[in-house]
Scaffold this active site. Sequence first.
Site, PDB file in Angstrom:
ATOM      1  N   GLU A 173       4.892   0.227  -5.171  1.00  0.00           N
ATOM      2  CA  GLU A 173       5.663  -0.470  -4.118  1.00  0.00           C
ATOM      3  C   GLU A 173       7.169  -0.453  -4.399  1.00  0.00           C
ATOM      4  OE1 GLU A 173       3.920  -4.384  -3.484  1.00  0.00           O
ATOM      5  OE2 GLU A 173       2.224  -3.502  -2.435  1.00  0.00           O
ATOM      6  N   GLU A 292      -4.073  -0.057  -2.207  1.00  0.00           N
ATOM      7  CA  GLU A 292      -4.241  -1.525  -2.225  1.00  0.00           C
ATOM      8  C   GLU A 292      -4.640  -1.943  -0.823  1.00  0.00           C
ATOM      9  OE1 GLU A 292      -1.279  -4.153  -3.917  1.00  0.00           O
ATOM     10  OE2 GLU A 292      -0.720  -2.634  -5.399  1.00  0.00           O
TER      11      GLU A 292
END
Length: 501
Positions: A173, A292
Amino acid sequence: MDQTKVILDRDYQIAQVDPRLFGGFLEHIGRAVYEGVYDPQSKHADQYGFRKDVLNCLKQLCFTAMRYPGGNFASGYHWLDGVGPRATRPTIRELASQSIEPNQFGTDEFMQLSRIMNWTPMITVNLGTGTPEEARNWVEYCNSPIGTKYANLRAENGATEPHDVKLWCLGNEMDGPWQQGHVPADHYAIRSQQAAKLMKDVDPSIETVVCGSAEIGLPTYMEWDRTVLEYVGDYADYISLHRYIGKWNSDTADYLAATNSVDQQIEVADALCRYIQAKTRSKKRIHLAFDEWNVWYRTQNAESVNGHGKFAQHLVEEEYNLEDALVVAGFLNSFIRHADVVKIANLAQIVNVIAPILTRGEQFLLQSIYYPLLIYARRLDGIALQPIVRGPGYESPSYGFVHTIDTSAVLGNGVLHTFLVNRSTDESTTIQIAAAGVQIKSIKSAEQVTGPSAAASNTFDKPNTICNQKLSNIKLDDGKAVIQMPPLSVAAISFHIDDKS
Ligand code: AHR
């Protein structure tokens, strides 16, 4: 309610389902590792300190690719802290969740666990506070034959044979302003390209996952992905997608339609990959790693991820209910329907932290979301079929039109697996499955997950409110299957078939 017809044609094939579509994610956060999978003080601990009771539950879910060690944690993690004799490993102030990390579980423990669990390890390197060289050294530690510095270190730590880790995430991320070492897209593109080159120079057989957008709501959504993919080029094998779905109003039907936007997220990311491939005139097709995904909203706030400088706190321990279980099944249906482009997907996470399993002292609890995972787990071996659905639906205020029945199907060897989610909040629904190109002969197995209400959940006091049951309301009639599904339910049915081709 009107009947829904699902047509499954053996010739409408999407792609072979990649086994890694059913992956998981184990992060150093809260009680996921410590008190989750690893707890040497527990009466359930095995010789390595792993909790056998938890591992037994996880084994039933047959996870494939297991992503480790984060997550946000990865962006401040220096892997050398987590190898070698335990007594000499440093205790670290961990900043992603403001916690204490004692490094008693590291690379070699994860590899040991992966071997026991038959997981495909998937390691996220630190491209936040770490360097491309540190990432390259980790690949050498894991994959090189002995004879050089880091491979020899691995041998000193007990593993003469390489761990052979094939899947590597180039950070986590990195577009998120919350990420340690977050940088603009063009900086990350350079950093990840350098890392991937060094890592692949050490072991050309590895595959890399470059960070795509962490959230569809970020202002840089897709522009980040475009910049990164254009620069990293063929050094990336996959681009990551992340998604946490929440229920942001009191409307269950609206919430259950959220998987529409998962379809959209996948299709947009794939469109970008095709665009980049065309623009750069590359022969290489980048696929998607949805590394995710889950339901997460009750504990999605700063306090829930703040360990206040302590060890193994109860962080993000979301308590799930029946409607969440339906959303989880919807995610899986979407991945199966996009099996041509989604090659890896990782449920985030597996124990305690936004997880299907919770521990409390020596006890464990299987949450509602455990059960859709369970009934899908052994039915994914085969080719995804494109289902044609005819039947009622509704307009969701947030996500647009959806059919009341959400579905996916996998054609295996002599078997047809069908997955159904009944989104109706109050009506049972009749579904007719009509197969084309194959003859449905008999029912191999049929299971469902449902419960008394959308909000019903399992608790330590009442652990069996939501679980898997045999689905008996199913009949075969002239080669067609007719199923009666209660409202708010998930079904997984396997049929014995004869191939008519
Ligand atoms: O899974 C919990 C956190 O969610 C991960 O650490 C991070 O990658 C994401 O934002």
